[in-house]
Design a protein around this motif. Structure first.
Motif, PDB file in Angstrom:
ATOM      1  N   UNK A 126      37.005 101.862  50.389  1.00 12.19           N
ATOM      2  CA  UNK A 126      35.569 102.040  50.162  1.00 12.19           C
ATOM      3  C   UNK A 126      35.076 101.166  49.021  1.00 12.19           C
ATOM      4  N   UNK A 127      35.629  99.973  48.909  1.00 12.69           N
ATOM      5  CA  UNK A 127      35.173  99.047  47.885  1.00 12.69           C
ATOM      6  C   UNK A 127      34.379  97.908  48.505  1.00 12.69           C
ATOM      7  N   UNK A 128      33.480  97.359  47.734  1.00 13.30           N
ATOM      8  CA  UNK A 128      32.738  96.173  48.149  1.00 13.30           C
ATOM      9  C   UNK A 128      32.781  95.171  46.998  1.00 13.30           C
ATOM     10  N   UNK A 129      32.700  93.882  47.298  1.00 11.44           N
ATOM     11  CA  UNK A 129      32.702  92.896  46.210  1.00 11.44           C
ATOM     12  C   UNK A 129      31.347  92.832  45.516  1.00 11.44           C
ATOM     13  N   UNK A 130      31.393  92.783  44.212  1.00 13.50           N
ATOM     14  CA  UNK A 130      30.201  92.558  43.397  1.00 13.50           C
ATOM     15  C   UNK A 130      30.358  91.200  42.725  1.00 13.50           C
ATOM     16  N   UNK A 131      29.526  90.243  43.131  1.00 17.43           N
ATOM     17  CA  UNK A 131      29.602  88.891  42.578  1.00 17.43           C
ATOM     18  C   UNK A 131      28.522  88.727  41.520  1.00 17.43           C
ATOM     19  N   UNK A 132      28.924  88.224  40.355  1.00 25.38           N
ATOM     20  CA  UNK A 132      28.011  88.059  39.220  1.00 25.38           C
ATOM     21  C   UNK A 132      28.096  86.626  38.705  1.00 25.38           C
ATOM     22  N   UNK A 133      26.931  86.025  38.466  1.00 23.60           N
ATOM     23  CA  UNK A 133      26.858  84.673  37.879  1.00 23.60           C
ATOM     24  C   UNK A 133      25.618  84.632  36.988  1.00 23.60           C
ATOM     25  N   UNK A 134      25.813  84.808  35.684  1.00 26.12           N
ATOM     26  CA  UNK A 134      24.709  84.924  34.729  1.00 26.12           C
ATOM     27  C   UNK A 134      24.970  83.975  33.561  1.00 26.12           C
ATOM     28  N   UNK A 135      23.899  83.317  33.076  1.00 33.67           N
ATOM     29  CA  UNK A 135      24.025  82.390  31.945  1.00 33.67           C
ATOM     30  C   UNK A 135      23.151  82.847  30.790  1.00 33.67           C
ATOM     31  N   UNK A 136      23.748  82.960  29.607  1.00 30.49           N
ATOM     32  CA  UNK A 136      23.039  83.231  28.357  1.00 30.49           C
ATOM     33  C   UNK A 136      23.007  81.931  27.561  1.00 30.49           C
ATOM     34  N   UNK A 137      21.888  81.225  27.500  1.00 34.36           N
ATOM     35  CA  UNK A 137      21.870  79.892  26.883  1.00 34.36           C
ATOM     36  C   UNK A 137      21.989  79.898  25.365  1.00 34.36           C
ATOM     37  N   UNK A 138      21.779  81.054  24.708  1.00 34.57           N
ATOM     38  CA  UNK A 138      21.773  81.087  23.245  1.00 34.57           C
ATOM     39  C   UNK A 138      22.820  82.028  22.671  1.00 34.57           C
ATOM     40  N   UNK A 139      23.756  82.498  23.498  1.00 36.94           N
ATOM     41  CA  UNK A 139      24.751  83.468  23.052  1.00 36.94           C
ATOM     42  C   UNK A 139      26.148  82.885  23.238  1.00 36.94           C
ATOM     43  N   UNK A 140      26.907  82.657  22.157  1.00 34.04           N
ATOM     44  CA  UNK A 140      28.259  82.115  22.297  1.00 34.04           C
ATOM     45  C   UNK A 140      29.162  83.067  23.075  1.00 34.04           C
TER      46      UNK A 140
END
Length: 292
Positions: free
Chosen positions: A27-41
């Motif tokens: 009962x699992x599904x894939x969660x795909x994440x692609x996020x960019x923080x331009x000012x956070x190291x």
């Protein structure tokens, strides 16, 4: 529409050999994440799922294989998409001063509600607030934000739950959350309702997909302080699954039905033309007789 399949719970399971891990296996599904923080190291970025954070080492709390989430510096194209006017994106790229961070990867989650958080790490937040509160020397090692609060403006390249629903758009794709309140500190609170959808096309097998309904708002730091919230600035995604599922079927008419309809249309055209031409010929003959 119909009721969605229920997910078994280990809470009422009498078999001691079974575990929640085994019950949730199918009962699992894939969660795909692609996020960019331009000012956070990247060193100051933390992420967690259902309260289990990367920094605590408990992020992979019910997965056989290690999670595939990675933190890295943004590419030039990612940084240009993520940076907004007024933040000196072009000059930062020219002088290679990019200190942002991109988080990308896939996590297999059970089909029950949960939360995923991408935010300033607790250690970085503590150091930044200590510098502002007590006037500690903001050296680079002690304070990655150089005496300022962290700017958590971010760009969601893509957040996808399960297989996407082809006829619909993904509301969590190519979208900004700009913290333009002067400090750059805020929390983007995103609530996602997922509708299980079976998508069936002609001559194709059925595919299990999800339609997403999204609502969002920016929680300002004054509100977080007033509520004494323990949430840190960044992005918080809360998701849940609806009890109703949808079956979407795309079909075509049978070939014989199409041919019979085509023959009927052609025959009707010929009959109509024959009637019209007959009326015109009879009218013309009647007029000619009267003239004679």
């Amino acid at each position: 529409m119909h009721l969605a399949d229920s997910v078994p719970s280990a809470l009422f399971n009498n078999n001691k050999k079974s575990s929640s891990k085994g019950l949730l296996e199918g009962h699992r599904i894939p969660l795909h994440v692609h996020v960019t923080f331009p000012h956070l190291p990247c060193a100051s970025l933390d992420y967690s799922h259902d309260g289990n954070s990367m920094s605590s080492g408990k992020f992979d709390h019910y997965h056989k294989a290690p999670y595939t989430f990675t933190k890295r510096k943004p590419t030039v194209s990612e940084y240009k998409l993520a940076a907004v006017s007024g933040y000196g994106a072009d000059s930062a790229i020219k002088w290679k001063l990019v200190e942002g961070c991109t988080l990308s990867g896939t996590l297999h989650i059970p089909r029950v509600g949960g939360t995923i958080s991408i935010s300033v790490s607790p250690d970085a937040w503590r150091r930044a607030t200590s510098v502002l509160s007590f006037g500690v020397d903001p050296s680079r090692d002690a304070d990655p934000f150089h005496g300022k609060l962290p700017n958590v403006t971010h760009y969601i390249q893509d957040v996808t739950f399960g297989a996407p629903f082809p006829p619909g758009d993904n509301p969590l794709e190519r979208t900004h959350h700009v913290m333009d309140n002067g400090s750059g500190v805020a929390l983007a609170n995103v609530a996602v309702k997922l509708v299980p959808t079976t998508y069936k096309r002609t001559f194709h097998s059925a595919r299990e997909t999800y339609q997403a309904s999204v609502s969002r708002h920016i929680v300002q730091p004054e509100t977080l302080a007033a509520q004494r919230s323990t949430l840190l600035p960044g992005l918080l995604i809360t998701y849940d699954f609806t009890p109703l599922a949808v079956r979407h079927v795309e079909s075509r008419e049978n070939g014989f039905v199409f041919l019979s309809s085509l023959v009927g249309i052609v025959g009707g055209v010929f009959v109509t033309v024959g009637l019209v031409s007959g009326c015109l010929v009879n009218s013309a003959q009647a007029v000619a007789k009267k003239m004679d």
